[in-house]
Design an enzyme around this catalytic site. Structure first.
Site, PDB file in Angstrom:
ATOM      1  N   ASP A 304       0.817  -1.223   0.000  1.00  0.00           N
ATOM      2  CA  ASP A 304       0.000   0.000   0.000  1.00  0.00           C
ATOM      3  C   ASP A 304       0.845   1.266   0.000  1.00  0.00           C
ATOM      4  OD1 ASP A 304      -2.731  -1.283   2.062  1.00  0.00           O
ATOM      5  OD2 ASP A 304      -2.135  -1.631  -0.007  1.00  0.00           O
ATOM      6  N   VAL A 326       2.694  -8.621  -4.226  1.00  0.00           N
ATOM      7  CA  VAL A 326       1.404  -8.940  -3.582  1.00  0.00           C
ATOM      8  C   VAL A 326       0.249  -8.933  -4.574  1.00  0.00           C
ATOM      9  CG1 VAL A 326      -0.226  -8.270  -1.775  1.00  0.00           C
ATOM     10  CG2 VAL A 326       2.243  -8.060  -1.377  1.00  0.00           C
ATOM     11  N   ARG A 398     -11.769   7.487  -0.402  1.00  0.00           N
ATOM     12  CA  ARG A 398     -12.080   6.180   0.205  1.00  0.00           C
ATOM     13  C   ARG A 398     -11.172   5.906   1.395  1.00  0.00           C
ATOM     14  NH1 ARG A 398     -12.659   1.167  -3.498  1.00  0.00           N
ATOM     15  NH2 ARG A 398     -12.975   0.450  -1.384  1.00  0.00           N
TER      16      ARG A 398
HETATM   17  C1  EPZ Z   1      -5.913  -5.952   2.546  1.00  0.00           C
HETATM   18  O1  EPZ Z   1      -6.571  -6.408   1.362  1.00  0.00           O
HETATM   19  C2  EPZ Z   1      -5.981  -4.431   2.493  1.00  0.00           C
HETATM   20  N1  EPZ Z   1      -7.376  -4.009   2.520  1.00  0.00           N
HETATM   21  C3  EPZ Z   1      -5.304  -3.916   1.227  1.00  0.00           C
HETATM   22  O2  EPZ Z   1      -5.309  -2.485   1.277  1.00  0.00           O
HETATM   23  C4  EPZ Z   1      -3.839  -4.381   1.242  1.00  0.00           C
HETATM   24  O3  EPZ Z   1      -3.210  -3.965   0.044  1.00  0.00           O
HETATM   25  C5  EPZ Z   1      -3.790  -5.906   1.353  1.00  0.00           C
HETATM   26  O4  EPZ Z   1      -4.521  -6.341   2.531  1.00  0.00           O
HETATM   27  C6  EPZ Z   1      -2.371  -6.438   1.465  1.00  0.00           C
HETATM   28  O5  EPZ Z   1      -1.741  -5.876   2.574  1.00  0.00           O
HETATM   29  C7  EPZ Z   1      -8.039  -3.981   3.707  1.00  0.00           C
HETATM   30  O6  EPZ Z   1      -7.496  -4.321   4.740  1.00  0.00           O
HETATM   31  C8  EPZ Z   1      -9.460  -3.520   3.662  1.00  0.00           C
HETATM   32  P1  EPZ Z   1      -4.930 -10.020   0.914  1.00  0.00           P
HETATM   33  P2  EPZ Z   1      -6.905  -7.987   1.199  1.00  0.00           P
HETATM   34  O7  EPZ Z   1      -6.063 -10.970   1.128  1.00  0.00           O
HETATM   35  O8  EPZ Z   1      -7.251  -8.560   2.514  1.00  0.00           O
HETATM   36  C9  EPZ Z   1      -4.531 -12.919  -2.812  1.00  0.00           C
HETATM   37  C10 EPZ Z   1      -5.750  -0.328   0.506  1.00  0.00           C
HETATM   38  O9  EPZ Z   1      -5.224   0.341  -0.394  1.00  0.00           O
HETATM   39  N2  EPZ Z   1      -5.720 -13.610  -2.272  1.00  0.00           N
HETATM   40  O10 EPZ Z   1      -3.824  -9.980   1.917  1.00  0.00           O
HETATM   41  O11 EPZ Z   1      -7.881  -8.124   0.097  1.00  0.00           O
HETATM   42  C11 EPZ Z   1      -4.856 -11.515  -3.315  1.00  0.00           C
HETATM   43  O12 EPZ Z   1      -5.346 -11.557  -4.641  1.00  0.00           O
HETATM   44  C12 EPZ Z   1      -6.060  -1.788   0.265  1.00  0.00           C
HETATM   45  O13 EPZ Z   1      -6.044   0.107   1.656  1.00  0.00           O
HETATM   46  C13 EPZ Z   1      -6.129 -14.807  -2.856  1.00  0.00           C
HETATM   47  O14 EPZ Z   1      -5.511 -15.289  -3.795  1.00  0.00           O
HETATM   48  O15 EPZ Z   1      -5.484  -8.549   0.716  1.00  0.00           O
HETATM   49  C14 EPZ Z   1      -3.523 -10.828  -3.227  1.00  0.00           C
HETATM   50  O16 EPZ Z   1      -2.750 -11.146  -4.362  1.00  0.00           O
HETATM   51  C15 EPZ Z   1      -5.709  -2.229  -1.151  1.00  0.00           C
HETATM   52  N3  EPZ Z   1      -7.231 -15.435  -2.359  1.00  0.00           N
HETATM   53  C16 EPZ Z   1      -2.868 -11.465  -1.993  1.00  0.00           C
HETATM   54  O17 EPZ Z   1      -3.592 -12.681  -1.760  1.00  0.00           O
HETATM   55  C17 EPZ Z   1      -7.949 -14.928  -1.298  1.00  0.00           C
HETATM   56  O18 EPZ Z   1      -8.945 -15.557  -0.882  1.00  0.00           O
HETATM   57  C18 EPZ Z   1      -2.965 -10.620  -0.734  1.00  0.00           C
HETATM   58  O19 EPZ Z   1      -4.331 -10.290  -0.562  1.00  0.00           O
HETATM   59  C19 EPZ Z   1      -7.522 -13.713  -0.722  1.00  0.00           C
HETATM   60  C20 EPZ Z   1      -6.405 -13.076  -1.214  1.00  0.00           C
END
Ligand code: EPZ
Length: 418
Positions: A304, A326, A398
């Site tokens: 982020d 990520v 947002r």
């Molecule tokens: C959280 O998103 C944050 N959002 C994101 O912040 C942040 O970038 C991200 O964590 C990583 O730190 C909130 O907390 C609301 P992940 P999240 O699940 O939970 C893959 C911002 O700008 N994945 O850790 O959705 C995914 O595609 C936002 O504030 C799967 O494959 O992130 C990604 O490549 C953007 N399957 C990686 O894991 C799943 O079921 C990390 O995603 C879930 C995720």
């Protein structure tokens, strides 16, 4: 459609206070589904995503209200278990109502969030972990239809680190029967903050902040009170805003221990900082070295802050390599930075940034594509010579509380125009 005009070339000076963490507030608000009563929060930021969450909670039967710095969620019992597409498409973190609804009411109908600009954002890890707790999951007409008599604790190993997946599972496990072990859990400060709130509601959780979290299910939880931790991504964004404008700024009410990876990189770039327990002072610096980063889960460099750091590297001395591990498409800001005169060669998950000489960035109209990309363009605009017009600035609202007010207070020239 709001736009923002940023006039560059002014060094930021003074003190600025960081708001509460968006990515801690969101899961904590969804955790109120787990217990009836009046939940009270302070330091909860005033953001579009918070409004969207309040709207969704209201559609389920909870009442949200703000009185000064106290944000209350009154849960008198949920009477609707469906998170509608119209609400979920506005904010994909709405999937975080799945675990709490299943744990407390045994059923949930949650619209699948769909992708976004930075990636496909699948939820398979969320769904697999709910199934591991004994839930029946069916995907139909764009919705997750979930049912469970009573969730049963289990040992779940996440094949890749997921912040939201860890949060959903942790919330669901608090009311499951027996023990749940989460392995390869996310370690972000927002996970710790959520766990602390759940514990204050009566949950039995240990190991949060490490990669192994243990939860002993309990029969019932109760509403409690909590102060949201400071937003480490806002703090990092403000720090980079000071750095890129050769500013002299103190960031207050922050948690430097949540920003170690960024602080180490800024030191490597040559910035001088005094770091206290809850504040960071950065001194004015004429030039800075280009230093590579690779984003990864906490405690490594946060994805982020990747776009904001790239803005800083466009004006660094030398060439840096920025690797995004990520998300698969988190370089939407690259072409916009190039419009401002940056010299960047983007590949799939790696961008090579060659620093331009001081004054090399010049203002131009650009387009915000996602939350952190819009912040990156504001920072680049502050450093560029002339005016930068940023379109689609609603992305910024947002996740940043009054960013233009904070930057103006520091001497930045930044105005919102309709
Ligand atoms: C959280 O998103 C944050 N959002 C994101 O912040 C942040 O970038 C991200 O964590 C990583 O730190 C909130 O907390 C609301 P992940 P999240 O699940 O939970 C893959 C911002 O700008 N994945 O850790 O959705 C995914 O595609 C936002 O504030 C799967 O494959 O992130 C990604 O490549 C953007 N399957 C990686 O894991 C799943 O079921 C990390 O995603 C879930 C995720």
């Amino acid at each position: 459609m709001d736009k923002m005009i940023v006039s560059g070339g002014r060094a930021l000076r003074g003190e600025v206070r960081v708001s509460g963490a968006k990515n801690s507030a969101l899961p904590i608000l969804f955790s109120t589904i787990l217990a009836e009563g009046a939940h009270k929060f302070t330091n909860l930021p005033n953001l579009k995503d918070i409004e969207s969450t309040a709207e969704l909670l209201a559609s389920l039967g909870c009442i949200c209200s703000r009185d000064g710095d106290i944000f209350s969620v009154t849960n008198k019992g949920i009477n609707n278990f469906e998170a509608h597409y119209d609400l979920v498409r506005k904010m994909r973190a709405s999937i975080l109502c799945l675990g709490p609804l299943l744990a407390r009411y045994g059923e949930a109908v949650v619209s699948m969030p769909g992708g976004c600009a930075i990636g496909s954002r699948p939820i398979d890890l969320h769904l697999d972990s709910m199934k591991a707790l004994g839930a029946e999951i069916e995907l139909r007409e764009g919705y997750v239809m979930a049912k469970a008599k009573r969730l049963k604790g289990a040992r779940i190993l996440f094949e890749s680190v997921t912040v939201g997946g860890t949060e959903n599972l942790m919330m669901a496990a608090t009311l499951a029967e027996g023990k749940t072990l989460i392995e390869n859990a996310a370690k972000e400060p927002e996970i710790v903050d959520l766990a602390e709130y759940l514990i204050s509601m009566g949950a039995k959780i240990s190991g949060h902040g490490s990669s192994i979290i243990e939860i002993d299910g309990v029969e019932k939880l109760r509403a409690a009170e909590h102060r949201i931790i400071p937003d480490r991504i806002e703090a990092g964004t403000l720090l980079i805003a000071a750095a890129i404008t050769h500013g002299d700024v103190t960031i207050q009410d922050c948690r430097p221990d949540h920003l170690e990876a960024l602080l180490l990189k800024l030191k490597e770039c040559g910035f001088q900082m005094q770091i206290g327990k809850t504040d960071i002072h950065i001194a004015s610096q004429k030039t800075w070295k280009a230093v590579d980063i690779t984003t990864a889960p906490f405690p490594l460099f946060p994805t982020d802050l990747q776009a904001q750091y790239m803005a800083l590297m466009t004006a660094a001395e030398g060439t840096s390599v920025i690797s995004e591990t990520v998300f698969e498409n988190r370089f939407m800001h690259v072409q916009e930075l190039i419009r401002l005169g940056a010299d960047i060669s983007p590949k799939t998950r790696v961008a090579v940034v060659r620093g331009v000489k001081p004054g090399g960035l010049t203002g131009a109209p650009v387009m915000a594509t996602d939350l952190r990309a819009s912040a990156c363009l504001v920072l680049a605009g502050l450093a560029a010579h002339g005016d930068t017009l940023i379109n689609r600035i609603y992305h910024l609202d947002r996740g940043y509380e009054k960013l233009e007010t904070k930057l103006s207070h520091l001497g930045g020239k930044i105005n919102r125009v309709s």
